[in-house]
Scaffold this active site. Sequence first.
Site, short mmCIF file in Angstrom:
data_model
loop_
_atom_site.label_atom_id
_atom_site.label_comp_id
_atom_site.label_asym_id
_atom_site.label_seq_id
_atom_site.Cartn_x
_atom_site.Cartn_y
_atom_site.Cartn_z
N SER A 155 -18.18 -6.81 10.31
CA SER A 155 -19.08 -7.93 10.09
C SER A 155 -18.80 -8.93 11.20
O SER A 155 -18.64 -8.55 12.35
CB SER A 155 -18.85 -8.52 8.69
OG SER A 155 -19.74 -9.58 8.45
N TYR A 173 -29.09 -12.67 13.52
CA TYR A 173 -27.80 -11.96 13.52
C TYR A 173 -26.97 -12.38 12.31
O TYR A 173 -26.44 -11.54 11.59
CB TYR A 173 -27.04 -12.26 14.81
CG TYR A 173 -25.64 -11.69 14.85
CD1 TYR A 173 -25.43 -10.34 15.08
CD2 TYR A 173 -24.53 -12.51 14.66
CE1 TYR A 173 -24.15 -9.81 15.11
CE2 TYR A 173 -23.25 -11.99 14.70
CZ TYR A 173 -23.06 -10.64 14.92
OH TYR A 173 -21.80 -10.12 14.95
N LYS A 228 -25.33 -10.11 9.08
CA LYS A 228 -23.90 -10.06 8.75
C LYS A 228 -23.64 -10.58 7.34
O LYS A 228 -22.74 -10.10 6.66
CB LYS A 228 -23.08 -10.80 9.80
CG LYS A 228 -23.13 -10.11 11.16
CD LYS A 228 -22.73 -8.64 11.08
CE LYS A 228 -22.73 -7.93 12.40
NZ LYS A 228 -22.24 -6.55 12.30
#
Length: 180
Positions: A137, A151, A155
């Site tokens: 992650s 992004y 995650k």
Amino acid sequence: MPTNDKKTVFITGASSGIGLETALYFYEKGWNVVATMRNPEKRRTPLHEKGLPDIVHLDVMDSASIQAAVQYTTGKYHKIDVLVNNAGYAVYGPFETSTHEQVARQFNTNVFGLMEVTRTLLPVFRQQKEGTLINLSSMGGRLGFPLYSVYNSTKWAVEGYSEALQYELRPLNIKIKVIE
């Protein structure tokens, strides 16, 4: 002939960065390392130079390549002890300038691809009655950063998925770890 007394690690996204360094680390520790990447024939890496025997094609957005890589590994080593879900990348910039295609590709790679590799490998772990799943992650999965909204959201998804999945897999002796 397979070396069954050695542990086997299966790594996605091993062409560069954390995936590459992880493959080198485990190889130097004497593990069987299956380092996967989208284009192993086009990308010369230190893995090639060290003579790592198992550099295998795998695209996390291609189910057939995932199946083939897992079948190759279990055919050769008869087991997989650790899965390192490392494949991924970051799109950055103002969200309003992101295209639908950029957002979809980011999620397809960082979330849905990771899930597909996991789904394909879980029957192996289940049959072995053990395994360790390591999902890469980012601190971006816990804190939002400007210009990384797409992004960061992938995650955060990996974090939530991993946390929930650990409860499903704990009774099967399958461990989940998250590296941020």
